[in-house]
Design a protein around this motif. Structure first.
Motif, PDB file in Angstrom:
ATOM      1  N   VAL A 129       0.869  -1.185   0.000  1.00 39.18           N
ATOM      2  CA  VAL A 129       0.000   0.000   0.000  1.00 39.18           C
ATOM      3  C   VAL A 129       0.902   1.230   0.000  1.00 39.18           C
ATOM      4  O   VAL A 129       1.791   1.348   0.846  1.00 39.18           O
ATOM      5  N   ILE A 130       0.680   2.149  -0.943  1.00 40.30           N
ATOM      6  CA  ILE A 130       1.552   3.330  -1.002  1.00 40.30           C
ATOM      7  C   ILE A 130       0.741   4.619  -0.990  1.00 40.30           C
ATOM      8  O   ILE A 130      -0.401   4.662  -1.449  1.00 40.30           O
ATOM      9  N   ASN A 131       1.346   5.639  -0.424  1.00 37.68           N
ATOM     10  CA  ASN A 131       0.820   7.014  -0.447  1.00 37.68           C
ATOM     11  C   ASN A 131      -0.599   7.158   0.096  1.00 37.68           C
ATOM     12  O   ASN A 131      -1.467   7.770  -0.527  1.00 37.68           O
ATOM     13  N   SER A 182       3.471   4.671   3.388  1.00 37.25           N
ATOM     14  CA  SER A 182       3.505   3.489   2.518  1.00 37.25           C
ATOM     15  C   SER A 182       3.917   2.303   3.369  1.00 37.25           C
ATOM     16  O   SER A 182       4.801   2.420   4.227  1.00 37.25           O
ATOM     17  N   TYR A 183       3.289   1.156   3.129  1.00 41.70           N
ATOM     18  CA  TYR A 183       3.573   0.007   3.997  1.00 41.70           C
ATOM     19  C   TYR A 183       3.217  -1.301   3.290  1.00 41.70           C
ATOM     20  O   TYR A 183       2.515  -1.324   2.275  1.00 41.70           O
ATOM     21  N   LEU A 184       3.722  -2.376   3.863  1.00 41.56           N
ATOM     22  CA  LEU A 184       3.462  -3.738   3.389  1.00 41.56           C
ATOM     23  C   LEU A 184       2.674  -4.437   4.484  1.00 41.56           C
ATOM     24  O   LEU A 184       3.117  -4.484   5.639  1.00 41.56           O
ATOM     25  N   LYS A 185       1.484  -4.945   4.154  1.00 38.37           N
ATOM     26  CA  LYS A 185       0.682  -5.567   5.211  1.00 38.37           C
ATOM     27  C   LYS A 185       0.409  -7.040   4.917  1.00 38.37           C
ATOM     28  O   LYS A 185       0.191  -7.447   3.788  1.00 38.37           O
ATOM     29  N   PHE A 186       0.431  -7.806   5.999  1.00 33.93           N
ATOM     30  CA  PHE A 186       0.167  -9.235   5.979  1.00 33.93           C
ATOM     31  C   PHE A 186      -1.334  -9.411   6.156  1.00 33.93           C
ATOM     32  O   PHE A 186      -1.878  -9.149   7.223  1.00 33.93           O
ATOM     33  N   LEU A 213       7.300   0.940   4.850  1.00 37.40           N
ATOM     34  CA  LEU A 213       8.120   1.136   3.664  1.00 37.40           C
ATOM     35  C   LEU A 213       8.684   2.549   3.667  1.00 37.40           C
ATOM     36  O   LEU A 213       8.004   3.500   4.025  1.00 37.40           O
ATOM     37  N   GLU A 214       9.926   2.661   3.283  1.00 38.17           N
ATOM     38  CA  GLU A 214      10.537   3.967   3.138  1.00 38.17           C
ATOM     39  C   GLU A 214      10.290   4.461   1.712  1.00 38.17           C
ATOM     40  O   GLU A 214      10.322   3.671   0.758  1.00 38.17           O
TER      41      GLU A 214
END
Length: 449
Positions: free
Chosen positions: A168-170, A212-216, A257-258
């Motif tokens: 997921v970003i922005n 922004s991130y990565l989700k399980f 996320l960076e």
């Protein structure tokens, strides 16, 4: 087998969190031994009330893993359950009514815990009283019926970590707050809530306008019952000064996320010749390689001209010294990449039992000057042989440049999604013959080597 799995899951629950000291209390060791020694565990049947549902150590959105149970004579027991049975037991969980529960565990621990960690002490403070016993739920009968612990399907367990990862970003941050000096919460426009472990030196994520991130993904199909299905604990790369775990074990979790503006320089390949990264420049990190799944190479090359000099936004996770690219953005164009690096590759190979003979031209090492760390070799200037660790240890002392070798095994197909920069034929051997000796290994094509 079922009980052993449940106990081992519980032990794992206790020990995966970092400790503040290298010294482990002898009481904790003894308690773990008693939990793991299941051959002498007993069953006890109690009547009483469930006074609290437990959702692991992530109280905001964790998965159900047990209850606090008060017996009719006033004794309080911590009764755990492997999270994969969460959705099975959920219909039978009722608070503050009389239920019957069968609990299995060590005879002494059912009566009194030997060791209590900070999590247990925090629970006791919340409950305003001591927790005496510790065990595992086998059966629960309430007004809604009876839950009975079933057998564990091996394939079901193996697939526990198969839930999809979503990048997921922005996303706009609607609200933010600090929960305590070590944790903060972000409420997002898309409905997700993120809980982050923070360091006093690095509050940047809490102050961001976008995230922004990565989700399980928290699907019910893995048997887990979640307290908050849209609440995620995020990690971001290290263990801070408060011993707060912010680098997920085995990367099986959600992560921050960076986002960074970079100027791409060129594609780079791994030893086999497959493109697995982009070298790019940024003010923060200088010249750095951002890696990705080899199966994303073609779509990246077709979406962005890496050498056109334009700046791109990279969204990536930092794991130690490794930078894993998850999404690329230029103006309004977004490209989401494969979120997982471990890919099932059995369909990407064909078995070839006809021996291939040749000469070793080059040996590739994971660690310089450590012979047993080699993971690949080049034959005939055109065949890259990817070697697993067990075979590498067996033949490390025999493999040298200029040596004749013979291999049998699995040949990688030419995939449209990949870019083979060096044009090598890629093999994973099930047999290698060197110095007249044949070494055989079992090849698992569903794992990276």
């Amino acid at each position: 087998m079922t009980a052993r799995f449940i106990i081992s899951s519980f032990i794992m629950f206790l020990v995966i969190f970092p400790m503040k000291s290298q010294t482990v209390p002898k009481e904790q060791v003894e308690q773990l031994k008693r939990l793991g020694r299941t051959n002498d565990h007993i069953e006890k049947v109690y009547k009483g009330e469930i006074i609290k549902l437990l959702f692991g150590k992530f109280e905001y959105g964790g998965s159900f893993d047990g209850v606090v149970f008060r017996t009719q004579n006033g004794k309080v027991i911590l009764a755990r359950l492997s999270p994969i049975f969460g959705t099975d037991i959920k219909p039978y969980l009722v608070l503050n009514e009389t239920v019957e529960m069968t609990i299995i565990g060590d005879e002494l621990l059912l009566e009194e815990m030997i060791y209590k960690d900070d999590y247990i002490k925090k629970l006791e403070k919340e409950l305003k009283g001591p927790i005496q016993g510790l065990g595992n739920i086998k059966r629960l009968t309430s007004s809604n019926g009876t839950f009975e612990l079933g057998k564990i399907d091996k394939e079901y367990v193996n697939d526990l970590y198969g839930s999809p990862m979503t990048t997921v970003i922005n996303v706009n941050v609607l609200d933010r707050k600090k929960l305590d000096k070590n944790k903060g919460m972000l409420i997002l426009e898309n409905g997700d809530t993120l809980v982050l472990a923070i360091d006093s030196k690095d509050d940047e994520p809490l102050n961001s306008k976008k995230i922004s991130y990565l989700k399980f993904e928290k699907g019910g199909e893995n048997g887990r019952y979640y307290k908050g299905k849209s609440t995620y604990k995020l990690y971001h790369g290290e263990i801070n000064s408060h011993d707060i775990l912010i680098y997920t074990p085995f990367a099986f979790n959600s992560s921050l996320l960076e986002t960074l503006k970079v100027k791409p320089v060129e594609f780079v390949s791994d030893d086999s010749g497959l493109v697995t990264g982009i070298e790019a420049k940024s003010k923060k990190y200088g010249l750095q390689v951002y890696s990705f799944n080899s199966k994303d190479a073609r779509k990246i090359s077709q979406s962005f001209n890496v050498k056109d000099g334009d700046s791109l936004n990279f969204h990536f996770s930092v794991l130690g010294k490794n930078y894993h690219l998850k999404a690329i953005e230029r103006n309004e164009n977004e490209l989401i990449l494969t979120s997982r690096f471990e890919t099932r590759t059995e369909e990407d190979y064909i078995q070839q039992n006809e021996p291939i003979e040749g000469t070793v031209n080059k040996i590739f090492y994971a660690k310089k000057n450590v012979k047993s760390s080699f993971r690949g070799l080049l034959m005939n200037d055109s065949i890259y042989v990817k070697v697993n660790s067990s075979m590498a240890i067996s033949i490390a002392k025999l493999i040298k440049e200029g040596k004749p070798v013979k291999i049998e095994g699995w040949k990688r197909k030419e995939l449209d999604s990949e870019i083979n920069m060096l044009g090598y034929t890629i093999f994973i051997p099930s047999k290698i013959t060197v110095n007249g000796k044949t070494f055989t290994t079992k090849v698992n094509l569903t794992r990276s080597l």
